[in-house]
Enzyme design. Structure first.
Site, short mmCIF file in Angstrom:
data_model
loop_
_atom_site.label_atom_id
_atom_site.label_comp_id
_atom_site.label_asym_id
_atom_site.label_seq_id
_atom_site.Cartn_x
_atom_site.Cartn_y
_atom_site.Cartn_z
N SER A 139 36.63 40.22 50.89
CA SER A 139 37.08 38.87 50.60
C SER A 139 36.99 38.07 51.90
O SER A 139 37.56 38.46 52.91
CB SER A 139 38.52 38.92 50.10
N LEU A 190 34.26 34.74 47.92
CA LEU A 190 34.47 33.55 48.75
C LEU A 190 35.72 32.84 48.30
O LEU A 190 35.93 32.64 47.10
CB LEU A 190 33.28 32.59 48.59
N ASP A 246 44.39 36.95 38.59
CA ASP A 246 45.11 37.66 39.65
C ASP A 246 46.58 37.25 39.54
O ASP A 246 47.38 37.93 38.86
CB ASP A 246 44.47 37.27 41.01
N LYS A 295 46.79 44.47 41.39
CA LYS A 295 47.46 44.70 42.68
C LYS A 295 48.82 45.32 42.37
O LYS A 295 49.62 44.71 41.66
CB LYS A 295 47.69 43.39 43.42
N GLY A 355 43.51 43.12 47.00
CA GLY A 355 44.06 43.46 48.31
C GLY A 355 45.00 42.37 48.76
O GLY A 355 44.94 41.23 48.31
O1 SMG Z 1 43.12 42.49 51.34
O2 SMG Z 1 41.09 41.90 51.83
C1 SMG Z 1 42.22 41.65 51.42
C2 SMG Z 1 42.51 40.25 50.96
C3 SMG Z 1 41.97 40.01 49.60
O3 SMG Z 1 41.57 37.78 49.00
C4 SMG Z 1 42.37 38.67 49.06
N1 SMG Z 1 43.64 38.53 48.65
O4 SMG Z 1 44.18 36.17 46.06
O5 SMG Z 1 43.12 37.99 46.04
C5 SMG Z 1 43.79 37.16 46.65
C6 SMG Z 1 44.16 37.30 48.10
C7 SMG Z 1 45.62 37.25 48.27
C8 SMG Z 1 46.10 37.33 49.67
S1 SMG Z 1 45.85 35.87 50.51
C9 SMG Z 1 46.80 35.99 51.92
MG MG Z 2 43.06 36.46 44.26
#
Ligand code: SMG
Ligand code: MG
Length: 376
Positions: free
Chosen positions: A142, A169, A245, A269, A297
């Site tokens: 991400s 992205l 999500d 998650k 994540g």
């Molecule tokens: O753990 O690589 C990671 C981050 C993945 O984009 C990610 N997480 O909305 O999925 C999501 C975000 C939430 C955390 S943003 C601080």
């Molecule tokens: Mg997300």
């Protein structure tokens, strides 16, 4: 200890850690430069167990935040678990804590620590216990919102050279169609997705119709987290699958979202749904409905990442997750590092419990505060 004997929790400690990120992570709701996390450690019989709470410094991703989760754990969840008696089976943790409304991330961390200890006592790995069917899992990455498209393209190229199999992205109003179209023309064959973190309204449908032309694997959480009906309306106008999500807080939510047609894919998650056991139930609901899932994540340290990798080995997890390697986040992880192999996969931990634990010196170096939970 046999599989059927009970585990007595002797003590629970909270440890707050802060680790600098190798690069700031920017989303539609702000920027993070350090990873702050609360680790839960339980001592039980002759084993210990570790869990990670993914609540961030500020309540932006959801209503939970680090200090709030700390208080919930120290004053409500921890004492309740200590008063609840020996653990006969891991589901008992969620049942004991069920009187507390919400606070899923805090509950998930406590359940994870107990489950780790419970499995260590019997020598079983979390992956095996959950029903893993593979020992390596494909990984995506991400990518935060970057200051310029050139920098974004450079960052993505670096990740692709390491082997990541899907690039997500982050988008926000004003930085969406053009940036994604530019990235798409630079990387015509790369599996790409976007994540809006709930930053848009249904009136922005033209943005998503334009993104629909770019051959994305999915569009993650475009609209408000409480709006399943509007997601269903948007999904009916798009070929690209919507992935939810923030909207999915339980297996019940997952069933409702799929029923309504609010999404075709779900990002699982464990923190968001209240624990790895509920995460597995989300997986099961989606598997029954034929909906693909993947493991998200929250920039976890190795403690949380280990549990995510175990979940990623379940049979219904058919898409690469945001389960990236330790070096994507930290110069030094808290645990032995998770390493991506050239083929874009990572090994699922196979040791007892989550298979890793904080390295004592690293924990001491990163620790901000610690407290012993008192039985009330
Ligand atoms: O753990 O690589 C990671 C981050 C993945 O984009 C990610 N997480 O909305 O999925 C999501 C975000 C939430 C955390 S943003 C601080
Ligand atoms: Mg997300």
């Amino acid at each position: 200890m046999s599989d059927h004997s009970a585990l007595s929790i002797r003590s629970i400690q909270l440890h707050e850690v802060a680790l600098p990120l190798v690069r700031p992570f920017r989303t539609s709701f702000g920027e993070e430069r350090d990873k702050r996390a609360t680790l839960v450690r339980v001592e039980a019989d002759d084993v210990e167990g570790w869990g990670e709470c993914v609540a961030a410094e500020e309540p932006r991703y959801s209503e939970e935040w680090l200090d709030g989760a700390w208080i919930a754990l120290e004053h409500h969840l921890g004492p309740s678990l200590l008063a609840g008696g020996a653990i006969e089976d891991p589901d008992q943790v969620a049942r004991t804590l069920n009187w507390v409304r919400g606070h899923r991330m805090a509950k998930a961390a406590l359940e994870a620590a107990v489950l780790d200890a419970w499995l260590r006592a019997t020598g079983r790995s979390l992956a095996e216990f959950l029903g893993a069917v593979r020992d390596r899992v494909p990984c995506g990455v991400s990518v935060g919102i970057a200051p310029s498209t050139d920098e974004l393209v450079r960052e993505i190229r670096g990740y692709l050279e390491k082997g990541y199999r899907r690039v997500k992205l982050k988008i926000e109003p004003g930085r969406d169609v053009k940036v994604v179209a530019d990235v798409r023309s630079e990387f015509p064959d790369t599996p790409l997705s976007v994540d809006a973190n709930a930053a848009y309204a249904l009136s922005d449908a033209p943005v998503f119709e334009a993104l629909d032309e770019l051959g994305l694997v999915m569009i993650e959480q475009p609209l408000h987290q409480e709006d399943l009906v509007e997601h269903a309306r948007l999904q009916s106008r798009l070929r690209t699958p919507i992935c939810l999500d923030e909207s999915i807080r339980s297996a019940r939510d997952a069933a409702a979202a799929l029923d309504l047609g609010a999404c075709r894919v779900i990002n699982i998650k464990p923190g968001r749904v209240g624990g790895v056991l509920e995460a597995r139930r989300v997986h099961d609901v989606c598997a029954r409905q034929g909906a693909p899932v993947w493991i998200g994540g929250m920039l976890e340290t190795g403690v949380g990442r280990a549990a995510n990798l175990a979940l990623a080995a379940l049979p219904g997890v058919t898409m690469p997750g945001d389960t990236s390697a330790s070096d994507r986040y930290f110069a030094q992880d808290l645990t032995d590092p998770f390493v991506l192999s050239r083929d874009g996969t990572m090994a699922v931990p196979i040791g007892p419990g989550i298979g890793v634990a904080p390295i004592p010196d690293r924990l001491r170096a990163c620790r901000v505060r610690t407290v012993e939970v008192r039985a009330t």
